[in-house]
Design an enzyme around this catalytic site. Sequence first.
Site, PDB file in Angstrom:
ATOM      1  CB  THR A  68     -11.356 -41.659  25.527  1.00  0.00           C
ATOM      2  OG1 THR A  68     -11.335 -43.033  25.112  1.00  0.00           O
ATOM      3  CG2 THR A  68     -11.749 -40.793  24.345  1.00  0.00           C
ATOM      4  CE  LYS A 127     -11.355 -44.860  21.860  1.00  0.00           C
ATOM      5  NZ  LYS A 127     -11.014 -45.145  23.252  1.00  0.00           N
ATOM      6  CE  LYS A 151     -15.036 -40.221  28.872  1.00  0.00           C
ATOM      7  NZ  LYS A 151     -13.949 -40.338  27.826  1.00  0.00           N
TER       8      LYS A 151
END
Length: 303
Positions: free
Chosen positions: A97, A173, A241
């Site tokens: 990601t 995503k 994150k």
Amino acid sequence: MDKTNAAVIGLGSMGFGMAVSLARKGFDVAGTDVNAEAVQRFAAHGRAARSIAEAATGAAILVVVVVNAAQTRTVLFGPEGAANALPKGAVVISSATMSPKDAEALAAEAEARGLLYLDAPISGGAQRAAEGALTVLASGSDAAFAKAQPALDAMAQKLYKLGDKPGIGAAFKMVNQLLAGVHIAAACEAITFAKRLGLDIGKVYEVITAAAGNSWMFENRVPHILEGDYSPKSAVDIFTKDLGIVLDMSRDTKFPTPIAGQAFQMFMMTAAAGMGRDDDASVARLYAQIAGLDLPSSIKSNG
């Protein structure tokens, strides 16, 4: 079919299942990881490589399943990176990601070295990875898709072809991760609110999962809280994150994401309280600490 050489870099909870799925479908798979135990465990399914370069040598397909863009860059272009070991025309399936800008930059560098690059973040969790039933959100050139297709067929139940340029898959995503992070934080808030109200939280789970307030994350994460099990299926630090990337993108595009921002702060506070490596349902433990509530005992936490 003749066995196609493939390599998987990153044998964590997702990467291990992806590597096993490839081997199960007849690929000759080399796998490596910084965790020597994971590499040793993979030896029962494929070739245990001692380095990234060893794994990548001769591979037509390289699957990179690490944490972020920085690790992906090291895997591909570091001193012992895969780019110099892969044959020209090999395809990199990049599943970490990351921001769309990072995906675009990595793709450009890979393509400059004669490699194909598929921006292919994944969703589904460790169990679906092991079953070869992931959802893949992919973008890239027709040539990259064609080269990667046999591996994607082995690893994914659903493949979304989202565009011809790397970065589009990454953007999709991040929309998913915005929702996932907000839903986890909301589920943790709701179940601890129920505890404050003196309700049987097991019964709350039963009722909500049959009602309009349910979400996939509520249904998936609240059992961790009911069982007092915070061993990391997906760690708090993942969402510090990922929601951090969402907020960076929000700033760059001048688009407000206040709800994602609040969820980000909840994950940050949970990490600051020492639970960053624990399961992301640990946000509920933070709420419980603030409110002086007793949740089921944490019998398997890392924190």
